[in-house]
Design a protein around this motif. Sequence first.
Motif, PDB file in Angstrom:
ATOM      1  N   LEU A  92       0.782  -1.234   0.000  1.00  0.00           N
ATOM      2  CA  LEU A  92       0.000   0.000   0.000  1.00  0.00           C
ATOM      3  C   LEU A  92       0.816   1.287   0.000  1.00  0.00           C
ATOM      4  O   LEU A  92       0.309   2.349   0.337  1.00  0.00           O
ATOM      5  CB  LEU A  92      -1.006   0.008   1.176  1.00  0.00           C
ATOM      6  N   TRP A  93       2.081   1.210  -0.361  1.00  0.00           N
ATOM      7  CA  TRP A  93       2.909   2.398  -0.528  1.00  0.00           C
ATOM      8  C   TRP A  93       3.154   2.595  -2.012  1.00  0.00           C
ATOM      9  O   TRP A  93       3.292   1.619  -2.763  1.00  0.00           O
ATOM     10  CB  TRP A  93       4.258   2.224   0.145  1.00  0.00           C
ATOM     11  N   LYS A  94       3.253   3.828  -2.451  1.00  0.00           N
ATOM     12  CA  LYS A  94       3.670   4.130  -3.820  1.00  0.00           C
ATOM     13  C   LYS A  94       5.132   4.549  -3.726  1.00  0.00           C
ATOM     14  O   LYS A  94       5.491   5.421  -2.929  1.00  0.00           O
ATOM     15  CB  LYS A  94       2.829   5.251  -4.425  1.00  0.00           C
ATOM     16  N   GLU A  95       6.005   3.911  -4.527  1.00  0.00           N
ATOM     17  CA  GLU A  95       7.443   4.134  -4.422  1.00  0.00           C
ATOM     18  C   GLU A  95       8.094   4.392  -5.774  1.00  0.00           C
ATOM     19  O   GLU A  95       7.745   3.767  -6.774  1.00  0.00           O
ATOM     20  CB  GLU A  95       8.139   2.907  -3.829  1.00  0.00           C
ATOM     21  N   ALA A  96       9.064   5.296  -5.755  1.00  0.00           N
ATOM     22  CA  ALA A  96       9.971   5.499  -6.880  1.00  0.00           C
ATOM     23  C   ALA A  96      11.362   5.137  -6.363  1.00  0.00           C
ATOM     24  O   ALA A  96      11.716   5.478  -5.228  1.00  0.00           O
ATOM     25  CB  ALA A  96       9.934   6.946  -7.352  1.00  0.00           C
ATOM     26  N   ILE A  97      12.145   4.452  -7.169  1.00  0.00           N
ATOM     27  CA  ILE A  97      13.449   3.960  -6.714  1.00  0.00           C
ATOM     28  C   ILE A  97      14.564   4.599  -7.535  1.00  0.00           C
ATOM     29  O   ILE A  97      14.478   4.700  -8.756  1.00  0.00           O
ATOM     30  CB  ILE A  97      13.528   2.426  -6.835  1.00  0.00           C
ATOM     31  N   GLY A 112       0.996   7.704   3.284  1.00  0.00           N
ATOM     32  CA  GLY A 112      -0.124   8.270   4.030  1.00  0.00           C
ATOM     33  C   GLY A 112      -0.333   7.541   5.338  1.00  0.00           C
ATOM     34  O   GLY A 112       0.619   7.196   6.044  1.00  0.00           O
ATOM     35  N   GLU A 113      -1.580   7.277   5.661  1.00  0.00           N
ATOM     36  CA  GLU A 113      -1.943   6.605   6.916  1.00  0.00           C
ATOM     37  C   GLU A 113      -1.342   5.202   7.008  1.00  0.00           C
ATOM     38  O   GLU A 113      -1.098   4.695   8.098  1.00  0.00           O
ATOM     39  CB  GLU A 113      -3.479   6.543   7.018  1.00  0.00           C
ATOM     40  N   ASN A 114      -1.088   4.570   5.874  1.00  0.00           N
ATOM     41  CA  ASN A 114      -0.555   3.201   5.875  1.00  0.00           C
ATOM     42  C   ASN A 114       0.887   3.112   6.351  1.00  0.00           C
ATOM     43  O   ASN A 114       1.394   2.027   6.597  1.00  0.00           O
ATOM     44  CB  ASN A 114      -0.686   2.575   4.486  1.00  0.00           C
ATOM     45  N   ARG A 115       1.578   4.254   6.466  1.00  0.00           N
ATOM     46  CA  ARG A 115       2.968   4.217   6.923  1.00  0.00           C
ATOM     47  C   ARG A 115       3.063   3.661   8.336  1.00  0.00           C
ATOM     48  O   ARG A 115       3.908   2.832   8.633  1.00  0.00           O
ATOM     49  CB  ARG A 115       3.598   5.613   6.862  1.00  0.00           C
ATOM     50  N   VAL A 116       2.204   4.104   9.229  1.00  0.00           N
ATOM     51  CA  VAL A 116       2.250   3.614  10.615  1.00  0.00           C
ATOM     52  C   VAL A 116       0.999   2.834  11.008  1.00  0.00           C
ATOM     53  O   VAL A 116       0.978   2.213  12.066  1.00  0.00           O
ATOM     54  CB  VAL A 116       2.486   4.767  11.624  1.00  0.00           C
ATOM     55  N   ASN A 117      -0.019   2.857  10.174  1.00  0.00           N
ATOM     56  CA  ASN A 117      -1.262   2.143  10.488  1.00  0.00           C
ATOM     57  C   ASN A 117      -1.755   1.300   9.323  1.00  0.00           C
ATOM     58  O   ASN A 117      -2.876   1.493   8.842  1.00  0.00           O
ATOM     59  CB  ASN A 117      -2.352   3.143  10.904  1.00  0.00           C
TER      60      ASN A 117
END
Length: 126
Positions: A92-97, A112-117
Motif C-alpha cells: 500500500l505504498w507508492k514508491e519510486a526507486i 499516508g496513513e498506511n505508513r504507521v497504520n
Amino acid sequence: MELNQVTLPVTNMVEAVEFYLTLGFTQIVDTPHYARFTCPEGSSTFSLSLESESAQNYSVIYFEHEALEELYTSLVEKGIRFEQPPTQQRYLWKEAILSDPSGNKIKLYWAGENRVNPPWKVEIKQ
C-alpha cells in the motif's frame, strides 16, 4: 527515543553533495569528509561520510513526500535518473526507486496513513 539521523557512505563527496542538493535537501555541515542535510519538511537529518574504499551498503533510505508524482517529474526534469517510476506496491505504498552516485539505494514514497497504520498492524499489548 527518537531517530536522529542516518549516515550513508559515499566515495565522492562533491558528487554526492550535488546529488542531494538537487533532490531538495538543505546542507547544514560541509567538510571534505562529512556532510549533513536537513529534510525539506520536519526535523529529520541525514549525513554522508566519505569512504576511501567502495563500501557496500545494503540499507535503503526512504524519504516520504505526499506529492510523489510531481516530485518525480521535477527530478527527472533536473536530470535525476530513476530505476523505477512511482509504482503502487502490494503493501500500500507508492514508491519510486533511485540510487545516489555511490550506489546507495533511495526510495521516494508516499504511504499516508498506511505508513504507521497498515491494515495488518500488530496490536500493541500494554
